[in-house]
Design an enzyme around this catalytic site. Structure first.
Site, PDB file in Angstrom:
ATOM      1  N   HIS A   1     -20.744  42.919  -3.039  1.00 25.48           N
ATOM      2  CA  HIS A   1     -20.924  42.949  -4.490  1.00 25.48           C
ATOM      3  C   HIS A   1     -22.208  43.699  -4.828  1.00 25.48           C
ATOM      4  CE1 HIS A   1     -18.311  39.453  -3.756  1.00 25.48           C
ATOM      5  NE2 HIS A   1     -17.826  39.663  -4.972  1.00 25.48           N
TER       6      HIS A   1
ATOM      7  N   HIS B   1     -12.989  40.191 -15.624  1.00 27.70           N
ATOM      8  CA  HIS B   1     -13.012  39.337 -14.430  1.00 27.70           C
ATOM      9  C   HIS B   1     -12.348  37.971 -14.615  1.00 27.70           C
ATOM     10  CE1 HIS B   1     -14.670  37.736 -10.622  1.00 27.70           C
ATOM     11  NE2 HIS B   1     -14.848  39.022 -10.314  1.00 27.70           N
TER      12      HIS B   1
ATOM     13  N   HIS C   1     -10.937  46.419 -11.311  1.00 25.61           N
ATOM     14  CA  HIS C   1     -11.251  45.011 -11.044  1.00 25.61           C
ATOM     15  C   HIS C   1     -11.128  44.178 -12.331  1.00 25.61           C
ATOM     16  CE1 HIS C   1     -12.584  41.873  -8.434  1.00 25.61           C
ATOM     17  NE2 HIS C   1     -13.798  41.721  -8.961  1.00 25.61           N
TER      18      HIS C   1
ATOM     19  N   ASP D   1     -17.608  45.012  -5.412  1.00 25.25           N
ATOM     20  CA  ASP D   1     -16.982  44.492  -6.628  1.00 25.25           C
ATOM     21  C   ASP D   1     -18.007  44.273  -7.742  1.00 25.25           C
ATOM     22  OD1 ASP D   1     -14.794  44.417  -5.021  1.00 25.25           O
ATOM     23  OD2 ASP D   1     -14.340  42.294  -5.332  1.00 25.25           O
TER      24      ASP D   1
END
Length: 469
Positions: free
Chosen positions: A433, A343, A339, A289
């Site tokens: 990540h 965010h 994504h 991510d």
């Protein structure tokens, strides 16, 4: 007998003077008599008119006394019926606007007008009485005296509440209802616009993927919606517009849901053709991510050496800043997914903000890589039914994770590796990540550990049970 010469006689002239005075007296008497007759005639005519006016006024007052209550009751009944109808209409408008017209400055006056109108309607009606008088009339003729007596009648003088008060309440409710109805029409138009945009985007995105027959109902709904939007607020029927909005949303969601299911099926069939079948194999997906970031390039080199596919859930703002890295991810055979743009927690945003987050990211990734994502991972795993629905209508399936590496918390390659090794199992969707260099450091040994245990690394869409929470 003879008269002496020189003498005169006077009797004849005296007789003529007396005759002239008698004519004068006679004429005066005649004139006076005529005047008396004329005066009598005029007085009589005046009295006849007076009697007629008196009789008419007595008849009017008598009739008013006789029918005034009926007229008052009829007038009140007509006004209260109109008020009842207006109250019902106002209630309907207010109920229909609930959840649609949020401005209290528009809804509150209608509520107040309805309360006042209902209180006025429910007030017990009375019919006040007033006395109407026809004054006595005396004939001023001493030779023919006459008296028309005073006449009194009790007359209903309207109603309390008065029809005018009820009519004013009708106007107040109607005016407030019109304001709410206008606001509701605008709300319906505002709701239709984004639904139309979603439908239009779906037609554009799916035109080369889905047959015209499958898109026909959506195209028809979009055409109808565009006609309403072009016509403007005054032409809007809120109920019909809301129904069309719902049809658009449902049709867009249905078309995309079918297409997303087909994409998964097609990709799984292609994987099986290459010898990867997660129904049988011990499949694991490594997902990264928050990129692309500079360390994403180092991660790509590691994955190349290990011949390990991965899934990258990219932040749109980062894609726009580093389109070359995003393109390299796709070119090296990895799966790119959405994504959001910057965010946020999607469940805290309104629908328009969620759409913007998803759509901007879709466009950024497509522009940078030539590939349009079909998966979404909401930041923080924050998702509800509304977010899922909005994602589907944007062409995205939601995928969370079922193994959190805790790389964002530990920032220690050894701890990250140990955690994954201890928790991994068939079907694991591992959250990592590439934003953290320590995570990239841990990846080579994580891949080695998995392969020693005969796990097969795949992109997340190939997992049979992908998307666990």
């Amino acid at each position: 007998m003879s008269t002496p010469a020189g003498s005169t006689s006077t009797p004849a002239p005296v007789a003529r003077r007396r005759a002239r005075w008698w004519w004068i007296v006679a004429i005066v008497v005649l004139l006076l008599g005529a005047a008396v007759v004329v005066a009598g005639l005029l007085e009589h005519r005046a009295w006849v008119r007076t009697v007629a006016e008196y009789d008419a006024e007595v008849a009017r007052v008598t009739d008013e006394a006789k029918n005034a209550r009926d007229r008052a009751e009829d007038a009140y009944a007509a006004s209260v019926d109109a008020l009842d109808e207006t109250i019902d209409d106002g209630r309907s408008v207010r109920a229909a606007s609930k959840g649609q017209v949020a401005d209290r400055g528009i809804r509150k006056p209608l509520a107040a007008a309805l309360d006042d109108a209902e209180q006025l309607r429910d007030t017990e009606v009375t019919y006040p009485v007033v006395t109407r008088t026809v004054d006595e009339v005396v004939r001023p003729n001493p030779f023919r005296p006459d008296v028309l007596p005073q006449v009194e009648h009790d007359v209903v003088g309207g109603s309390d509440p008065a029809p005018a008060d009820l009519d004013a309440a009708v106007d107040d409710v109607a005016e407030a209802s019109a304001a709410v109805a206008e606001s509701r029409r605008q709300w319906a138009l505002d709701e239709l616009a984004p639904a139309t945009a979603e439908g239009r985007d779906a037609l554009t995105d799916l035109s080369d993927q889905v047959g015209a027959r499958a898109l026909g109902p959506l195209e028809e709904a979009v055409t109808d919606a565009e006609a309403i939007l072009d016509a403007g607020t005054d032409a809007v029927d809120p109920d019909e517009t809301v129904a069309l909005r719902d049809l658009l949303l449902d049709t867009t969601e249905s078309v995309w849901a079918d297409r997303l299911a087909d994409i998964r099926t097609e990709r799984r069939q292609a994987a099986r053709a290459r010898g990867v079948d997660c129904r049988k194999d011990k499949c694991v997906a490594l997902t990264f991510d928050d990129g692309p970031v500079p360390d994403t390039e180092r991660l790509l080199r590691i994955l190349d050496r290990k011949n390990a596919p991965a899934t990258f859930f990219m932040v749109g703002d980062n894609v726009a800043a580093r389109p070359g890295i995003a393109r390299a991810v796709v070119e090296r055979g990895h799966l790119v997914a959405n994504h959001t743009w910057n965010h946020p927690q999607l469940t805290t945003l309104d629908d328009g903000e969620v759409r913007d987050e998803l759509r901007r990211t879709q466009d950024a990734i497509t522009d940078a890589t030539g590939f349009t994502p079909f998966l979404l991972r909401p930041p923080y795993g924050a998702v509800d039914g509304n977010v899922r629905t909005l994602a589907t209508r944007t062409g995205l399936d939601i995928v969370l994770w079922n193994l959190d590496s805790d790389d964002w918390g530990t920032r220690d390659p050894k701890k990250i590796r140990r955690h994954v090794r201890a928790e991994v199992q068939r079907g694991s969707n591992v959250l990592l990540h590439d934003l953290h260099p320590t995570t990239v450091d841990a990846v080579p040994k994580i891949i080695n550990d998995l392969r020693k245990e005969d796990y097969v690394l795949v992109t997340v869409d190939l997992l049979v049970a992908a998307g666990g929470s």
